[in-house]
Design an enzyme around this catalytic site. Structure first.
Site, mmCIF file in Angstrom:
data_model
loop_
_atom_site.group_PDB
_atom_site.id
_atom_site.type_symbol
_atom_site.label_atom_id
_atom_site.label_comp_id
_atom_site.label_asym_id
_atom_site.label_seq_id
_atom_site.Cartn_x
_atom_site.Cartn_y
_atom_site.Cartn_z
ATOM 1 N N ASP A 67 2.121 1.875 1.463
ATOM 2 C CA ASP A 67 3.356 2.126 0.740
ATOM 3 C C ASP A 67 3.283 3.528 0.130
ATOM 4 O O ASP A 67 2.241 4.170 0.101
ATOM 5 C CB ASP A 67 3.565 1.033 -0.325
ATOM 6 C CG ASP A 67 5.024 0.863 -0.681
ATOM 7 O OD1 ASP A 67 5.411 -0.237 -1.107
ATOM 8 O OD2 ASP A 67 5.793 1.839 -0.514
ATOM 9 N N GLU B 279 13.226 -1.792 -7.155
ATOM 10 C CA GLU B 279 11.800 -1.902 -7.456
ATOM 11 C C GLU B 279 11.552 -2.235 -8.928
ATOM 12 O O GLU B 279 12.356 -2.917 -9.572
ATOM 13 C CB GLU B 279 11.071 -0.630 -6.996
ATOM 14 C CG GLU B 279 11.288 -0.356 -5.504
ATOM 15 C CD GLU B 279 10.340 0.670 -4.940
ATOM 16 O OE1 GLU B 279 10.760 1.439 -4.051
ATOM 17 O OE2 GLU B 279 9.167 0.706 -5.339
HETATM 18 C C1 GLC Z 1 8.915 2.156 -1.683
HETATM 19 C C2 GLC Z 1 8.861 0.659 -1.448
HETATM 20 C C3 GLC Z 1 8.825 0.279 0.003
HETATM 21 C C4 GLC Z 1 9.545 1.324 0.840
HETATM 22 C C5 GLC Z 1 8.791 2.630 0.721
HETATM 23 C C6 GLC Z 1 9.501 3.768 1.471
HETATM 24 O O1 GLC Z 1 8.134 2.491 -2.799
HETATM 25 O O2 GLC Z 1 7.838 -0.065 -2.123
HETATM 26 O O3 GLC Z 1 9.433 -1.015 0.117
HETATM 27 O O4 GLC Z 1 9.587 0.908 2.194
HETATM 28 O O5 GLC Z 1 8.579 3.025 -0.617
HETATM 29 O O6 GLC Z 1 10.734 4.047 0.873
#
Ligand code: GLC
Length: 662
Positions: A356, A547
């Site tokens: 992530d 988030e």
């Molecule tokens: C974010 C999220 C994830 C996402 C990634 C790219 O922090 O946790 O779900 O796919 O970054 O945007």
């Protein structure tokens, strides 16, 4: 990935254990010791069928990896055998597009394997053509490398191609879980894949197969629900995104999927987050092996074995075992037992793991220690949005120092290359725009509207308040009645989403009501006179978040209704004989006291751009069929509360939903 792709003799054969996923990780590791054979030696001998056309201008045009007639694993082995360590590490590196925009040649210099658009990282103008031109411009830089390995481009298409203005914007996953309709979820995903791939990206960081166990979590709406069996049923989304046959990934209307976030992201303990001001997101899942396997890990078994998901994204969160180990939390990004011993070896995942966003920065130690720990735990590609050069340099040094085995690098790169071959990127690296005219089409939006209608959950309907009649004089109040941004929620054009209309096309709930009724008064704060109206419709709910920003306890978020919403209910339901309340929110809100003031109460979730679907069930064009995908608490203090708990006493139980026909 697809097990029935013919594997040439000698390539890695993986045990296909049919055994149920039970027992502890230790038992798992013992079971699998030595179950795997080493990958074939890199580099395949050229034979007569390896030749491609002599006029092919691409780098290494004659090499077997260029030959689409050869089995994928043969092409992978050949290409891997030609790569330097630097080229291999480049393939394991993903940067944010904004980080390379000022110096696109670094894509070539570093041999980057992938770019992403983080939430809201869009071209200007934000149009299908500009997206495709942008992605193709990056692709051109990747193809200019010595071996011409094409770029993978990923985006968060989590409820449609939601970064793109004009895309079909579906309800978020919790609403889709309320439909209990896997085929509808698959159709929505097919449309999402079509609109995404037609603008360049070949990879969607979706679906979240998170199992939300505490709706105070800011990502609750990204979950299909609290029941792992329901989440598993909705993994038809993977089929919609990827297709169901190996060759489907190369189609111009399919994309690589990413099951996320592995695992236990929705099962963390309140207040345990170790990053930022979050209270749940990125926290610690405190659990035993049986519970973890049954709740958090369970969706990943079918995601791998049934749906052959091409990538999996480990979670920011940690796992703290209560029944083994030293009781210390271990971040998923460095959890070797779960990433390698369980997911890759025991469950048989042969796609690749994508970290992530800067997730490895949360690991202990300096950057070299973070990189080393995550690679050695089994991470394959690294979302290092603004640190790509540093990541490449660091990992090369770790390998040269012998702290990361070349075999681990080769395994990671093989997984990444396999995906690129299966996507057809070596044959067609540039965007196939043939489906661009379907983006936001009436046919696509009709499916979204159907999903909205089927997601509506009728929780109260006394005195036959619903369905409404077109002849009724209807008084509508509440900001969420007429706010596209609020009804779409986070991950819509921008990362956090934004209130207001005009950011993207769509129909508000008020707009939908006006399609059905002839006499509609709208007063956002219910200040307009209410006399003479037959029914009041008050739309309450949340403003957008994404988030941990949406965690209860963060940035003022609670599960409670706002004062303005409560005032609207009091004014409208106190003045008009029949009163209906709709809740437009990413999760259940606390309505225990207000419920008695209403005649009907509907959970509308985050319906996306097609608010007309809400009106379709309000007026009985479509029957109410939605069922709660999560338990509805009486109070915030009841969280976490889930079906199956002892002394389970919610306001509305998991699975509840009334029907009301014309
Ligand atoms: C974010 C999220 C994830 C996402 C990634 C790219 O922090 O946790 O779900 O796919 O970054 O945007």
């Amino acid at each position: 990935m697809h097990p029935h792709t013919p594997r040439t003799p000698g390539t890695r054969q993986r045990r296909r254990t049919g055994s149920r996923l039970t027992g502890t990780l230790l038992a798992t590791a013992a079971l699998l010791a030595g179950a795997l054979t080493a990958p074939t030696a890199a580099g395949a001998d050229a034979s007569s069928d390896d030749r491609t056309t002599a006029t092919d201008p691409r780098p290494q045009a004659q090499a077997p990896y260029r030959n689409a007639k050869l089995p994928v694993d043969r092409r992978v082995a050949d290409l891997l055998g030609r790569m330097t360590l630097a080229e291999k590490v480049g393939q394991m590196t993903q940067a944010e597009r904004a980080a390379v925009d000022g110096d696109r040649d670094q894509i070539t210099r570093l041999g980057l394997g992938s770019l992403l658009s983080g939430g809201g990282s869009t071209p200007k103008p934000n149009t299908p053509e500009a997206w495709a031109d942008m992605v193709d411009a990056y692709q051109e830089k990747a193809l200019a490398t010595r071996l011409g390995i094409p770029l993978l481009y990923g985006v968060d298409s989590v409820h449609g191609h939601n970064n793109l203005v004009g895309a079909t914007v579906f309800p978020h996953n919790m609403a889709m879980g309320a439909t209990r309709d896997p085929q509808l979820v698959r159709r929505a995903a097919e449309i999402t894949a079509t609109e995404t791939r037609a603008t360049g990206p070949q990879w969607a960081f979706a679906p979240c197969v998170c199992v939300v166990r505490d709706v105070r979590w800011g990502r609750s709406y990204e979950s299909y629900g609290e029941d792992p069996d329901l989440v598993t049923r909705m993994e038809s989304a993977i089929d919609g995104l990827q297709g169901t046959r190996p060759e489907d990934l190369a189609r111009p209307d399919r994309v690589l999927a990413s099951a996320k976030h592995f695992a236990g992201d929705g099962d963390t303990e309140y207040g345990t987050s170790t990053t930022g001001t979050y209270t749940l997101d990125q926290g610690v899942t405190v659990t035993d092996h049986e519970s973890f396997n049954r709740i958090d890990l369970a969706p990943y078994v079918p995601a791998v074995r049934k749906h052959h998901v091409g990538t999996i994204m480990p979670s920011y969160s940690s796992v703290k075992w209560t029944d083994a180990g030293d009781g210390k939390p271990v971040k998923m990004s460095a959890h070797k037992e779960l990433l390698t011993d369980v997911l890759k070896s025991k469950i048989g995942f042969d796609g690749f793991l994508i970290s992530d966003w800067e997730a490895i920065h949360q690991l202990p130690g300096d950057y070299a220690a973070q990189v080393r720990a995550s690679v050695n735990a089994g991470m394959d590609m690294f979302m290092e949005p603004y640190a790509a050069p540093k990541f490449v340099e660091t990992l090369i040094k770790e390998v040269e120092a012998g702290r990361v085995e070349t075999s681990r690098i080769d395994d990671a790169v093989s997984r990444i290359l396999r995906a690129k071959f299966r996507l057809g990127l070596f044959e067609k690296p540039y965007t196939d725009r043939s489906n661009a005219d379907t983006i936001g089409s009436p046919a696509h939006r009709a499916v979204a509207r159907e999903a909205v209608a089927k997601s509506q959950v009728l929780l109260k309907n006394s005195g036959g308040a619903l369905p409404l009649k077109k002849s009724q004089k209807i008084y509508v109040a509440g900001v969420n009645a007429d706010d596209l941004g609020n009804q779409a929620g986070g991950w819509t054009v921008t990362w956090q989403g934004q209130s207001g209309n005009g950011h993207f096309p769509g129909t508000t709930i008020l707009g939908g009501i006006k399609e059905h009724a002839e006499q509609v008064t709208y007063s956002q704060d219910a200040a307009a006179p209410t006399e003479g109206n037959d029914v009041g419709v008050v739309v309450v709910g949340e403003t957008p978040y994404a988030e941990g920003m949406g965690d209860v306890g963060n940035g003022g978020h609670t599960l409670n209704l706002s004062a303005a919403d409560k005032a609207n209910i009091d004014r409208v339901c106190g003045a008009i004989e029949t009163c209906v309340v709709l809740d437009v929110a990413g999760r259940p809100q606390i309505v225990t006291d207000e419920l008695a003031k209403t005649d009907a109460f509907v959970m509308s979730w985050l319906p996306g751009a097609e608010g007309g679907g809400v009106a379709d069930v309000l007026f009985g064009r479509t029957p109410f069929t939605g069922k709660l995908p999560v338990t509805w608490p009486r109070s915030e203090a009841q969280e976490p509360i889930n079906v199956g708990d002892t002394d389970y006493d919610p306001l509305f139980r998991y699975g509840f939903g009334l029907s009301a026909r014309r």
